[in-house]
Design a protein around this motif. Structure first.
Motif, short mmCIF file in Angstrom:
data_model
loop_
_atom_site.label_atom_id
_atom_site.label_comp_id
_atom_site.label_asym_id
_atom_site.label_seq_id
_atom_site.Cartn_x
_atom_site.Cartn_y
_atom_site.Cartn_z
N LYS A 62 26.28 15.68 6.96
CA LYS A 62 26.48 14.85 5.76
C LYS A 62 26.56 13.39 6.19
N VAL A 63 25.49 12.65 5.93
CA VAL A 63 25.42 11.26 6.39
C VAL A 63 25.53 10.32 5.20
N VAL A 64 26.51 9.42 5.29
CA VAL A 64 26.77 8.48 4.20
C VAL A 64 26.48 7.07 4.71
N LEU A 65 25.72 6.30 3.93
CA LEU A 65 25.50 4.88 4.27
C LEU A 65 26.13 4.05 3.16
N GLY A 66 27.07 3.17 3.55
CA GLY A 66 27.73 2.36 2.52
C GLY A 66 27.83 0.93 2.98
N ASN A 67 27.91 0.00 2.01
CA ASN A 67 28.06 -1.41 2.33
C ASN A 67 29.43 -1.65 2.95
N ARG A 68 29.43 -2.28 4.13
CA ARG A 68 30.69 -2.42 4.87
C ARG A 68 31.72 -3.24 4.11
N GLN B 233 35.85 3.34 -6.67
CA GLN B 233 34.56 4.02 -6.48
C GLN B 233 33.56 3.04 -5.87
N VAL B 234 32.82 3.51 -4.87
CA VAL B 234 31.83 2.67 -4.20
C VAL B 234 30.50 3.40 -4.23
N GLU B 235 29.44 2.67 -4.56
CA GLU B 235 28.09 3.27 -4.52
C GLU B 235 27.67 3.42 -3.06
N VAL B 236 27.19 4.62 -2.71
CA VAL B 236 26.74 4.84 -1.33
C VAL B 236 25.40 5.58 -1.34
N ASP B 237 24.73 5.53 -0.22
CA ASP B 237 23.47 6.26 -0.06
C ASP B 237 23.83 7.64 0.51
N TYR B 238 23.87 8.65 -0.37
CA TYR B 238 24.24 10.01 0.06
C TYR B 238 23.61 11.01 -0.89
N ASN B 239 22.93 12.05 -0.35
CA ASN B 239 22.32 13.06 -1.23
C ASN B 239 22.75 14.48 -0.92
N GLY B 240 23.83 14.64 -0.13
CA GLY B 240 24.26 16.00 0.23
C GLY B 240 25.14 16.61 -0.84
N GLU B 241 25.74 17.77 -0.49
CA GLU B 241 26.62 18.43 -1.45
C GLU B 241 27.99 17.75 -1.50
#
Length: 367
Positions: free
Chosen positions: A255-261, A306-314
């Motif tokens: 599960k890889v999450v990319l978020g704005n630091r 809540q923060v918007e992140v790049d994540y498409n897993g479960e």
């Protein structure tokens, strides 16, 4: 022994050297700074028997060789109290040191230089030359994860690992781990490890700057030394075995999450306000496209962000100490943070998304 020096030239090395000196010491001479003149160079040395720093000042003339020790804190306070751009005249007579500047005059007690403990140099030390900014980066990226007063004394320091062509440093307090590696010309055929104690790490970081100026490092069986044009730093090493940190680095997280630091950093700061003051736990709830951070405390208060992140897993829910997440967000300088997770009972791996020389592991918390 007699010399004249400007306040500005003396005060910076004196501050760094006096910083090592312990107020509560077993030997009276350890409260003193050793002053030695050779040719036109004045050397100032301070030690607490674990860490030693020598600062060097170039004098305008060669006043003749000599050596003596004076009380470090009092001498520093005198220099600080004098006006800017003042000239300090130092002289020694009948084992009393006189410090004169303008209309001010101070007489200090002294102790003989031969009572001052010297750190011996090993013959089979491993020597490395590199830029100061490389060593400074290694420390800046990892020092926050060192333990402070752990009974596992080897955690109250930083592991230095010399590998062929690189230096890697590791710090952990058992709850989180920081690793940073830099390409440095190291001539070793097998991995060599040493643990630098916490105080040594902090003092070395104070001496180094972000420049391309050189630093000569040498590693012996019981000491580590770093020399620049202005200073020589020596520290005893911790005698102990550092844990096998490679086993702690999570592998196979899917599960890889990319978020704005900066967004994550601000959200962690806001939710931490209402986290439990002692345990600092927050819950991360991850669904496709967003990360929700929730904090509760014993007063039944709650913070949610809540923060918007790049994540498409479960979907996944996992708890962490928010201070540990904040520490990592503070030392990284990339635009985004990459967080790799596998399940709610596993550690998180935090990195910069590209070309990262650092990795951070944070253990989960049960909330």
């Amino acid at each position: 022994m007699k010399f004249t020096v400007s306040r500005e030239a003396l005060i910076k090395p004196l501050q760094l050297v006096a910083g090592v000196v312990e107020r509560r010491q077993t030997m009276a001479v350890l409260a003193n700074v050793l002053m030695e003149i050779e040719g036109d160079q004045l050397s100032l040395t301070g030690t607490d028997l674990e860490v030693e720093i020598i600062g060097r000042v170039k004098l305008d003339s060669a006043p003749g060789n000599g050596e003596i020790t004076v009380p470090a804190k009092k001498f520093l306070d005198i220099c600080r109290s004098l006006p800017d751009k003042s000239v300090i005249e130092f002289s020694l007579q009948d084992q009393k040191a006189t410090v004169k500047s303008g209309k001010s005059r101070f007489t200090l007690s002294t102790l003989p230089a031969n009572e001052f403990p010297a750190v011996e140099q090993g013959s089979n030390d491993l020597n490395i030359s590199c830029e100061q900014k490389e060593i400074k980066r290694l420390i800046d990226r990892t020092a926050f994860a060192m333990a402070q007063q752990d009974v596992r004394y080897y955690l109250n320091g930083m592991l230095w690992e010399l590998r062929p062509g690189e230096i890697r440093v590791v710090a952990t307090d058992g709850h989180r781990l920081a690793v940073c590696s830099r390409p440095v010309d190291v001539d070793v055929s097998e991995i060599k490890q040493a643990i630098l104690p916490r105080k040594g790490v902090i003092e070395l970081a104070r001496l180094l700057n972000d420049s391309e100026d050189g630093v000569e490092m040498s590693l012996g069986s019981s000491h580590m030394r770093a020399s620049t044009a202005e200073y020589t730093f020596t520290s005893k090493l911790v005698d102990g075995k550092f844990p096998d940190y490679e086993r702690v680095l999570p592998k196979g997280g899917d599960k890889v999450v990319l978020g704005n630091r900066s967004d994550l950093k601000q959200a962690f700061a806001r939710t931490s306000i209402l986290s439990n003051e002692k345990y600092r736990g927050v819950r991360l709830e991850l669904v496709a496209g967003s990360l929700t951070i929730i904090a509760n405390n014993p007063e039944q208060e709650e913070a949610q962000d809540q923060v918007e992140v790049d994540y498409n897993g479960e979907a996944l829910e996992v708890g962490f100490n928010v201070s540990y997440l904040q520490d990592v967000a503070n030392v990284l300088d990339s635009e985004n943070i990459k967080i790799t997770l596998s399940d709610s009972n596993s550690s998180a791996l935090l990195e910069e998304p590209e070309n990262s020389d650092s990795s951070y592991v944070v253990m989960p918390m049960r909330l």
